[in-house]
Motif scaffolding. Structure first.
Motif: not given
Lengths: 152, 152
Positions: A42-47
């Motif tokens: 679900x994450x579009x960017x680094x987490x």
DNA sequence: GCCTTATTGCAAATGATTTGCATAAGGAGG
DNA sequence: CCTCCTTATGCAAATCATTTGCAATAAGGC
């Protein structure tokens, strides 16, 4: 002769594909791992690990398990590690061709992240390899700046 | 229209210049700071705080003072901070034009460091700025590979 | 279902970096 | 050279991210 990175931002990736890749490497498909992959999808960017932990449904697993899972996923090539310079590692799901990679542009004011198409030119990297004699070159590249919002 | 970084590896820089710059910003010229600059002057590649501490003559100062001094020197633009991805910050003295900067190529086997001439093309960075709307762009770029020694 | 092996939780250890605070040392002005 | 005010420093302890030890637990093959 520069060759920009290709990346498939929104390309859907099925959880089954991921669990399949896990299975291939004889790793167990556990609840925590599935849940973590679900979050990463679900994450579009680094987490960060901490963020992943926060995004996980309550009680799925311990923070330590997130750390261990990310190590595993990274080693398996399912996620890529990034360093935005703030001391915490960040991970992003690898979508599509694992050869592809891309870089980020981070706002130094609000930490907003934007994906960048441009990559360090292949020709230049090859030149560096030849001049230095180093082999198997790779690079870490991130951009920093002030986003439109923060300029006012 | 790429514009490689210029860097003056061996350009001598006098301690007086450095202390002068310290004085200009109304910072005190203390023993520890002079000793640290003296150490930095001798180092050709980025060094960690711990390493700086080790290179300092015995009893010059505490490790904490090294950390604080490096923060100050960085803020004043006398040194530049680098991240080789191993969790410890590294610093290098800024020689000559402070506009210049260069990148490094690190051997992932023995951590040997080589300075790189090539830089991310200005034209591409400008393009990124225009496409994203971000201003004041900068970048962090380091290369990794296997050095000649470690290839055998 | 049973067994072997990988996985997890929890507590505690690490390592880098930062902070609080009382003491010491620059350096401007006399 | 001496005084005073401000900045620096030492030392201990706190933070933060990440790792590790170990006993308890769950996966998956058979």
């Amino acid at each position: 002769m520069s060759r920009p990175c290709h990346h498939n931002h929104q390309e859907p990736i099925k959880l089954d594909d991921l669990t399949e890749r896990l299975r291939e490497k004889s790793q167990k498909i556990t609840g925590p791992r599935q849940a973590i992959l679900e979050v990463m999808r679900r994450e579009a960017h680094p987490v960060t690990n901490k963020k992943i932990m926060a995004l996980l449904p309550d009680g799925v697993c311990d923070l330590v398990t997130v750390y261990r899972s990310m190590h595993l996923l990274e080693k398996m090539g399912l996620v890529r590690r990034f360093d935005f310079g703030d001391g915490a590692a960040r991970f992003e799901l690898v979508r599509g061709n694992s050869e592809d990679h891309h870089h980020h542009l981070i706002c130094t004011e609000c930490t907003t992240v934007v994906e960048i198409e441009q990559c360090f030119p292949n020709a230049l990297e090859k030149q560096i390899s030849q001049e230095s004699g180093f082999k198997k070159l790779s690079h870490k590249l991130e951009f920093f700046g002030i986003c439109p919002e923060c300029q006012s």
